[in-house]
Design a protein around this motif. Structure first.
Motif, PDB file in Angstrom:
ATOM      1  N   HIS A  22      24.276  42.006  81.783  1.00 44.96           N
ATOM      2  CA  HIS A  22      24.751  42.271  83.141  1.00 44.96           C
ATOM      3  C   HIS A  22      25.728  43.442  83.123  1.00 44.96           C
ATOM      4  O   HIS A  22      26.619  43.508  82.263  1.00 44.96           O
ATOM      5  CB  HIS A  22      25.452  41.015  83.689  1.00 44.96           C
ATOM      6  N   ALA A  70      18.453  34.527  83.273  1.00 45.62           N
ATOM      7  CA  ALA A  70      18.902  35.022  84.578  1.00 45.62           C
ATOM      8  C   ALA A  70      19.310  33.875  85.491  1.00 45.62           C
ATOM      9  O   ALA A  70      20.236  34.002  86.303  1.00 45.62           O
ATOM     10  CB  ALA A  70      17.787  35.844  85.230  1.00 45.62           C
ATOM     11  N   SER A 123      16.099  31.864  91.046  1.00 43.86           N
ATOM     12  CA  SER A 123      17.515  31.853  90.684  1.00 43.86           C
ATOM     13  C   SER A 123      18.389  31.469  91.879  1.00 43.86           C
ATOM     14  O   SER A 123      19.325  30.659  91.759  1.00 43.86           O
ATOM     15  CB  SER A 123      17.917  33.231  90.156  1.00 43.86           C
TER      16      SER A 123
END
Length: 442
Positions: free
Chosen positions: A203, A237, A282
């Motif tokens: 990230h 993720a 997600s």
């Protein structure tokens, strides 16, 4: 840079860029280019590349073809459900739409070979036909695969067919015999290789070292049950925001790995129940976790509770759970009205007094499943093909597990693969009290 790559006649910077984009697959790239040889040389007629899902087969082969600008036709056998679609894709990629338009409505193999020989030019560079998910071809014409494996000989052209499959050649080979392709295996990624690949997705708001530590934690939980790179990337993720929660609240720093681990451990245990099912994205997963904190239902309910099943599939799953966790000798007690009075401890062996839920699900035959199903369902149901197809659907959804070999068609056995919380949730939707029929709760 390996000497094999430099001697293949391709630009050095292109080769270096290719290997950089395919981490942990340098050996496979080198070996494939060695098999392919010089661009103008005749290559082997057919190559069979096999390996488990998400081991990089398609990605490596297509990256080589695109980056090195090698003429190729890429065919997905899932989409090409008939030989005509396959022939059309190949002719379109090699010779353009005019050649593809000449293909008859129901072409034979001889039509395809004739058109290919008619349209081929005098180019000497090897052409490649890449058949992804090639195991689907076993459901097509039995003569299609033998022809493709020796297509180079039939069309008298420098063409190589590359088959990409998740099964080994021994299960792929036709019974009638055919030309033997070169076999090339893509092994599974090791844990260290998965860490290296997944760490590249770090990230931007956090350091690469923190994301690498998170990947190590994630693989420590999931590596024993999942080696699929795409699934692990999805899980990474999905759960990373929860891992960073103490950092956003100022309760920990990036060096407090132990504290971050304690925060995410229960979260990962719940996420274990969604492996391979892909029930939520997600964003939906985060919303579901927020809803669980406010809901009054037990937190033990997994994401499986949100699966919507057909009416009779729910009763089939309930029957499968009862068959997995009840001893077979108790079926008369639960499902026969005039069974008489039986004591719990008199008709079970000593080891069966242990909770069956602690011992885990036991396999049961198909006829026992259907007998319990017809007993618990609240209406008369005929044993139609629809009922059997729903059993197959439950196996595909991984709610049931087929036990034994695929060739045991006469007496297949199954296991129920869902939790007690899940089966209770399913039972509520059909107003069935499953606990009353479980021997462990008498």
């Amino acid at each position: 840079m390996p000497l094999t790559l430099l001697s293949a006649g391709y630009p050095e910077d292109t080769m270096r860029s290719l290997t950089d984009r395919l981490p942990c697959r340098e050996t496979q790239v080198t070996s494939l280019l060695a098999l392919m040889g010089e661009p103008d040389q005749y290559s082997y007629p057919s190559i069979f590349i096999y390996g488990h899902r998400s081991t990089g087969k398609s990605h490596v082969v297509l990256s080589i073809m695109k980056d090195l600008e090698i003429p190729h036709a890429s065919v997905d056998c899932v989409e090409c459900v008939s030989p005509r679609l396959l022939f059309h894709q190949v002719l379109l990629a090699f010779f353009g739409p005019d050649a593809a338009a000449l293909l008859p409505r129901c072409p034979s193999l001889s039509d395809f070979v004739r058109l290919y020989k008619q349209m081929k030019d005098h180019a000497t560079q090897t052409r490649y036909i890449i058949l992804d998910k090639a195991e689907r071809m076993r459901d097509m014409d039995f003569s299609l695969l033998p022809v493709l494996l020796r297509l180079q000989e039939l069309v008298d052209d420098n063409v190589t067919v590359i088959l990409l499959s998740e099964i080994v050649w021994e299960k792929f080979r036709p019974n009638t015999g055919c030309f033997e392709p070169l076999l090339f295996h893509f092994p599974d990624y090791s844990k260290a290789e998965l860490v290296q690949i997944l760490s590249q997705d770090h990230h931007p708001s956090y350091t690469p070292e923190l994301y690498a530590s998170y990947i190590n934690i994630l693989l420590g939980v999931f590596f024993s049950v999942c080696r699929d790179l795409r699934e692990l990337r999805h899980l990474a993720a999905l759960n990373f925001p929860k891992f960073c929660e103490p950092l956003e609240k100022g309760e920990a720093t990036e060096s407090d790995i132990h504290k971050l681990w304690r925060n995410i451990e229960p979260h990962l245990q719940r996420a274990m129940q969604t492996v391979y099912l892909r029930e939520v994205s997600s964003i939906q997963w985060e919303q579901q976790q927020m809803d669980e904190k406010e809901a009054t239902t037990p937190r033990g309910l997994s994401a499986h509770a949100h699966i919507e099943l057909p009416y009779y599939s729910k009763f089939l799953l309930i029957a499968a759970y009862l068959a997995s966790y009840n001893p077979a000798r108790t079926d008369r007690r639960f499902f026969v009205k005039s069974h008489g009075k039986l004591k719990k401890t008199n008709f079970l062996k000593k080891h069966e007094k242990t909770s069956n839920h602690l011992l885990g699900p036991k396999p049961f035959p198909l006829d026992r499943l259907l007998a319990i199903f017809y007993s618990v369902v609240d209406s008369r149901v005929a044993p139609t093909a629809s009922i059997f197809s729903q059993i197959t659907s439950l196996v595909i959804l991984q709610l049931l597990t087929l036990v034994g070999h695929d060739d045991q068609l006469d007496s297949p056995k199954y296991k129920c693969a869902v939790s007690l919380d899940f089966i209770i949730a399913i039972s509520r939707t059909v107003s069935f009290d499953v606990v009353k029929y479980l021997y462990d709760f008498l």
